[in-house]
Motif scaffolding. Structure first.
Motif, short mmCIF file in Angstrom:
data_model
loop_
_atom_site.label_atom_id
_atom_site.label_comp_id
_atom_site.label_asym_id
_atom_site.label_seq_id
_atom_site.Cartn_x
_atom_site.Cartn_y
_atom_site.Cartn_z
N ILE A 185 55.79 36.59 26.53
CA ILE A 185 54.75 37.58 26.04
C ILE A 185 54.65 38.59 26.67
CG2 ILE A 185 52.71 37.29 25.43
CD1 ILE A 185 51.57 34.86 25.18
N GLY A 186 55.11 39.47 26.22
CA GLY A 186 55.51 41.61 26.01
C GLY A 186 55.09 42.03 25.16
N LYS A 187 55.10 43.31 26.03
CA LYS A 187 55.33 44.15 24.87
C LYS A 187 56.59 45.72 25.31
CE LYS A 187 50.28 44.33 23.44
NZ LYS A 187 49.32 45.21 23.07
N PHE A 188 56.83 46.59 24.40
CA PHE A 188 57.80 47.09 24.99
C PHE A 188 56.87 48.39 25.60
CE2 PHE A 188 59.28 51.89 24.78
CZ PHE A 188 60.55 51.12 24.09
N ALA A 189 57.80 48.80 26.92
CA ALA A 189 57.30 49.57 27.95
C ALA A 189 57.95 50.66 28.17
CB ALA A 189 56.72 49.34 29.48
N ALA A 190 57.44 52.32 27.89
CA ALA A 190 58.33 52.93 28.32
C ALA A 190 58.71 53.91 29.66
CB ALA A 190 57.32 54.41 27.15
N GLY A 191 60.09 54.06 30.24
CA GLY A 191 59.96 54.91 31.54
C GLY A 191 59.16 55.87 30.88
N ASN A 192 58.48 56.29 32.05
CA ASN A 192 57.47 57.62 32.43
C ASN A 192 57.00 57.86 33.61
OD1 ASN A 192 54.75 55.47 33.65
ND2 ASN A 192 55.30 54.72 31.55
N LEU A 193 56.85 58.92 33.52
CA LEU A 193 56.37 59.91 35.08
C LEU A 193 55.28 61.34 35.02
CD1 LEU A 193 56.59 60.59 38.08
CD2 LEU A 193 58.72 61.77 37.22
N PHE A 194 53.94 61.06 35.14
CA PHE A 194 53.03 61.53 34.60
C PHE A 194 52.15 61.71 35.85
CE2 PHE A 194 51.83 56.95 34.18
CZ PHE A 194 50.60 57.21 35.45
N THR A 195 50.97 63.05 35.91
CA THR A 195 50.15 63.17 36.87
C THR A 195 49.42 62.56 36.26
OG1 THR A 195 49.16 65.33 35.29
CG2 THR A 195 51.18 65.85 37.08
#
Length: 573
Positions: free
Chosen positions: A384-394
């Motif tokens: 069970i899971g979901k798509f996760a985008a590589g990300n970087l944010f303030t």
């Protein structure tokens, strides 16, 4: 939540009635509006009648609001809504969204033609009631001009008055109206033409009647003799640029600005002055944290001197992407106690994935040793899971709710950078994950479509009370990072057209960028006066990651991010 149902029965001849008590546990289904799609303005105008501005969730028990921006020509009493998308969060039930959404009832039909001339209340119902309202705003551009006037006409669209400043010696009985737009183009009817109005004597106020969508109003026009022929209408000092606005004689031979650093004797001339009738503007380069004197001129007349002071030039902490540490198997893009950047790594930990990490692949000529590598995955636990985008944010990753992330975006910033510059390279795959029923507004995203890397910057004056609420309406963000995105509800997703956004810029990369490339994203400001309170910088390997949509083949490398404060042309690529 339990609703108690009592059924009372009475039988003839019985001394007392009998009651049967049914204690039925009804499920709690939280209902919301997540999107509204527009129909055309009219049968003659195929343009969209509105754009969705924002959806703001109220606190528990309070009214939630959908804000729409109407097209200028749209009749607020007759706005066509093509479709409405609803969302739900079920509790204590096995019902799924597919079971629930078709059963939602509304107190008022929200598709078809709506009267939005005033806020439209609507109740969403299924076991419980949720109060909403649809609020429509409409921006209409008004223009009125007389030949030879000083500056721009002062138009009050609430009081329906217009004031036009004319130079000394003007014969107010012989004026020429050169422009008259007092309502939507093509929709507004006038009781007088510009030529007929020009034949009147402006020594006394003149009136014009307009009719728009069967509503008639009367405008009063006042032509007055001004004491000065030139005005410095605005001087806004940012960090390394000063924006200048003046008003002078329409058609004057010379109009412009002069400026000098305080303490200097010689005045400098602003270059590239933009002239629009009696209005003119320019920008001049300046040193940070310095005081300047500025003035406007028209022919031989000068405005009084105004003094302004430029700001500082703060940078993004760890914009070089050199500082990383690992805690409890979670990789963070900062040293302990110095957090400025956030990632989705805390949420991806449940699937033993790291979305963003420091790597030794750096841009050419770098004196550093690391860059940020963002990689998209499907994160699953026990299937069970979901798509996760590589990300970087303030900002900060607040918590994981089920398989959804709740994030607080933004960091304090009171200066106004003109651009974000950075080095990048990236890979974009074909979309192979559509892990939710939500879709971006106006986008028909399908498997096989190209994914996109994305970087954007936003400056604004957000508050946690208005923009920091989760899907339930609870304030979960903070003063440091006041913008909440709760991936359980698209109504909380960041909207660059929000009224709190002062400046914005973005770049999308829909093709592979195989070699390190320097990119500059200009920040386009819609408000030159208001000082921001926060900055958002977001980098993602997959543009639609918030919707759990993207490609598990997408990657993005980021290095040496910096804020620019000198003037940057908005057309810069």
């Amino acid at each position: 939540m339990k609703h108690l149902i009592y059924t009372c029965m009475a039988a003839a001849g019985l001394m007392a009635g009998s009651c049967i008590k049914n204690d039925i546990p009804y499920p709690v289904i939280e209902l919301k509006i997540e999107n509204m799609e527009s129909g055309p303005v009219s049968s003659d105008n195929p343009s969209p009648a509105f754009t969705l501005q924002s959806i703001e969730l109220g606190k528990k028990g309070e009214i939630s609001t959908v804000y729409l921006l109407l097209d200028e020509q749209c009749d607020p009493r007759n706005v066509e809504v093509k479709s409405v998308t609803y969302g739900c969060v079920p509790h204590n039930t096995t019902l799924t969204a597919e079971d629930i959404l078709p059963k939602i009832q509304t107190s008022y039909p929200l598709t078809g033609h709506l009267d939005l001339s005033s806020p439209l209340p609507v109740t969403l119902s299924l076991y419980q009631d949720y109060e909403w309202q649809i609020v429509a705003e409409q921006n209409i551009t008004y223009r009125f001009a007389i030949a030879g006037q000083i500056g721009e006409s002062v138009i009050d669209d609430e009081k329906h008055t217009i004031t036009v400043n004319m130079p000394k010696g003007t014969d107010l009985s012989h004026l020429t109206v050169t422009e008259m737009k007092l309502g939507p183009q093509g929709v507004t009817q006038y009781d007088v033409t510009p030529e007929e109005l020009s034949a009147r004597d402006f020594n006394s106020p003149q009136q014009v009647q307009t009719t728009i969508h069967e509503k008639t109003v009367t405008w009063t026009i006042n032509a007055v003799i001004a004491q000065n022929s030139v005005t410095l209408a605005g001087a806004y000092a940012w960090s390394k640029v000063i924006w200048l606005y003046g008003e002078g004689l329409d058609g004057a031979a010379k109009m412009g600005f002069r400026y000098r650093k305080s303490g200097s004797e010689a005045w400098l001339e602003a270059e590239k002055v933009n002239i629009d009738g009696g209005k003119f503007s320019a920008h001049v380069a300046a040193d940070a944290e310095s005081t300047y004197e500025v003035r406007a001129y028209c022919n031989d007349e000068e405005s009084p001197i105004q003094t302004v002071k430029t700001g500082t030039t703060p940078q993004l902490p760890n914009g070089s992407m050199e500082d990383w540490h690992t805690d409890n198997k979670i990789v963070y893009p900062f040293l302990p106690g110095e957090n400025y950047w956030g990632t989705g790594n805390p949420g991806a930990k449940i699937g033993d994935k790291t979305l963003t990490q420091g790597v030794s692949d750096v841009r050419p000529g770098s004196t550093g040793k690391q860059s940020a590598w963002l990689k998209s995955y499907h994160v699953a636990v026990f299937g069970i899971g979901k798509f996760a985008a590589g990300n970087l944010f303030t900002g900060d990753y607040l918590k994981t709710a089920g398989t959804n992330g709740i994030i607080a975006f933004g960091r304090p910033m009171t200066q106004r950078p003109t651009a974000l510059r950075f080095w990048m390279k990236g890979k974009v795959g074909k979309i192979d994950r559509l892990d939710s029923n939500n879709r971006p507004s106006g986008q028909e995203v399908q498997k096989g479509d190209p994914d996109m890397n994305m970087v954007y910057i936003a400056l604004g004056n957000w508050t946690k009370e208005e923009y920091g609420r989760d899907k339930d309406g609870n304030v979960v963000a903070n003063d440091n990072s006041p913008i909440c995105v709760d991936t359980r509800s698209v109504a909380t997703f960041f909207n660059p057209k929000s009224k709190a956004v002062i400046g914005y810029g973005e770049r999308l990369f829909d093709k592979n960028v195989d070699e390190w490339t320097q990119v500059t994203i200009p920040v386009v400001y819609n408000d030159m006066k208001t000082q921001p309170t926060h900055i958002m910088v977001v980098c993602t390997a997959s543009r639609w990651g918030d919707y759990f949509i993207g490609s598990t083949q997408s990657e993005l490398w980021i290095d040496d991010m910096e804020l620019l404060y000198d003037y940057v042309d908005p057309q810069t690529k």
